[in-house]
Design a protein around this motif. Sequence first.
Motif, short mmCIF file in Angstrom:
data_model
loop_
_atom_site.label_atom_id
_atom_site.label_comp_id
_atom_site.label_asym_id
_atom_site.label_seq_id
_atom_site.Cartn_x
_atom_site.Cartn_y
_atom_site.Cartn_z
N ALA A 33 98.88 -25.28 -76.87
CA ALA A 33 100.29 -25.58 -76.65
C ALA A 33 100.57 -27.08 -76.82
O ALA A 33 101.58 -27.46 -77.42
N LEU A 34 99.68 -27.92 -76.32
CA LEU A 34 99.88 -29.36 -76.46
C LEU A 34 99.70 -29.83 -77.90
O LEU A 34 100.42 -30.72 -78.36
N VAL A 35 98.78 -29.23 -78.62
CA VAL A 35 98.63 -29.57 -80.05
C VAL A 35 99.91 -29.18 -80.80
O VAL A 35 100.39 -29.91 -81.66
N GLY A 36 100.49 -28.04 -80.46
CA GLY A 36 101.76 -27.64 -81.05
C GLY A 36 102.86 -28.62 -80.73
O GLY A 36 103.69 -28.96 -81.59
N TRP A 37 102.90 -29.11 -79.49
CA TRP A 37 103.91 -30.09 -79.10
C TRP A 37 103.73 -31.37 -79.92
O TRP A 37 104.72 -31.94 -80.41
N LEU A 38 102.48 -31.80 -80.08
CA LEU A 38 102.23 -33.01 -80.87
C LEU A 38 102.69 -32.82 -82.31
O LEU A 38 103.32 -33.71 -82.90
N SER A 39 102.41 -31.68 -82.89
CA SER A 39 102.81 -31.41 -84.28
C SER A 39 104.33 -31.40 -84.42
O SER A 39 104.87 -31.94 -85.38
N ALA A 40 105.02 -30.80 -83.47
CA ALA A 40 106.48 -30.80 -83.49
C ALA A 40 107.01 -32.22 -83.38
O ALA A 40 107.97 -32.59 -84.07
N GLY A 41 106.40 -33.00 -82.55
CA GLY A 41 106.82 -34.40 -82.39
C GLY A 41 106.63 -35.21 -83.66
O GLY A 41 107.48 -36.02 -84.03
N GLU A 42 105.52 -34.98 -84.34
CA GLU A 42 105.27 -35.69 -85.60
C GLU A 42 106.34 -35.32 -86.62
O GLU A 42 106.91 -36.18 -87.30
N THR A 44 109.38 -34.06 -86.10
CA THR A 44 110.69 -34.55 -85.68
C THR A 44 110.82 -36.04 -85.95
O THR A 44 111.86 -36.51 -86.43
N THR A 45 109.78 -36.79 -85.67
CA THR A 45 109.80 -38.23 -85.89
C THR A 45 109.97 -38.56 -87.37
O THR A 45 110.77 -39.42 -87.74
N LEU A 46 109.21 -37.87 -88.21
CA LEU A 46 109.33 -38.12 -89.65
C LEU A 46 110.72 -37.76 -90.16
O LEU A 46 111.30 -38.49 -90.97
N GLU A 47 111.27 -36.67 -89.68
CA GLU A 47 112.62 -36.26 -90.09
C GLU A 47 113.66 -37.28 -89.64
O GLU A 47 114.54 -37.68 -90.40
N TRP A 48 113.55 -37.71 -88.38
CA TRP A 48 114.54 -38.64 -87.84
C TRP A 48 114.42 -40.00 -88.54
O TRP A 48 115.43 -40.59 -88.92
N ALA A 49 113.21 -40.49 -88.72
CA ALA A 49 113.01 -41.81 -89.32
C ALA A 49 113.39 -41.82 -90.79
O ALA A 49 113.93 -42.81 -91.29
#
Length: 108
Positions: A33-42, A44-49
């Motif tokens: 679950a935490l690896v999934g959270w990290l992947s989603a964060g990566e 989201t960050t790339l999309e936003w930036a």
Amino acid sequence: MLAIRDAVRGERVATLAEAPHGHRTLPPVARLALVGWLSAGEGTTLEWAGGPSAPGRPGRDVFGCLPVRRLRSTLAVIEEFVPECPAPPAPEERFGHVSDLAPVTGRP
């Protein structure tokens, strides 16, 4: 490259586990679950930036709250599957940017 990525990911997951659970090792479901959270964060960050600065694009304050709130949800799901890894208590306040971290770490 994969070995470096895996080592960095392992350390990030261990650090994420330590704040709410008090230990750096997790059962496999919690780690997943935490690896999934990290992947989603990566992602989201790339999309936003890299996204356009169009009207309606969330500002930094909202963008900064998204991963924190997603982590809070992820910790609640982990608790459902792994009761020995309880999530910190949910905040009473609905949208407080400054206090957003306290519900994740359990500390103000």
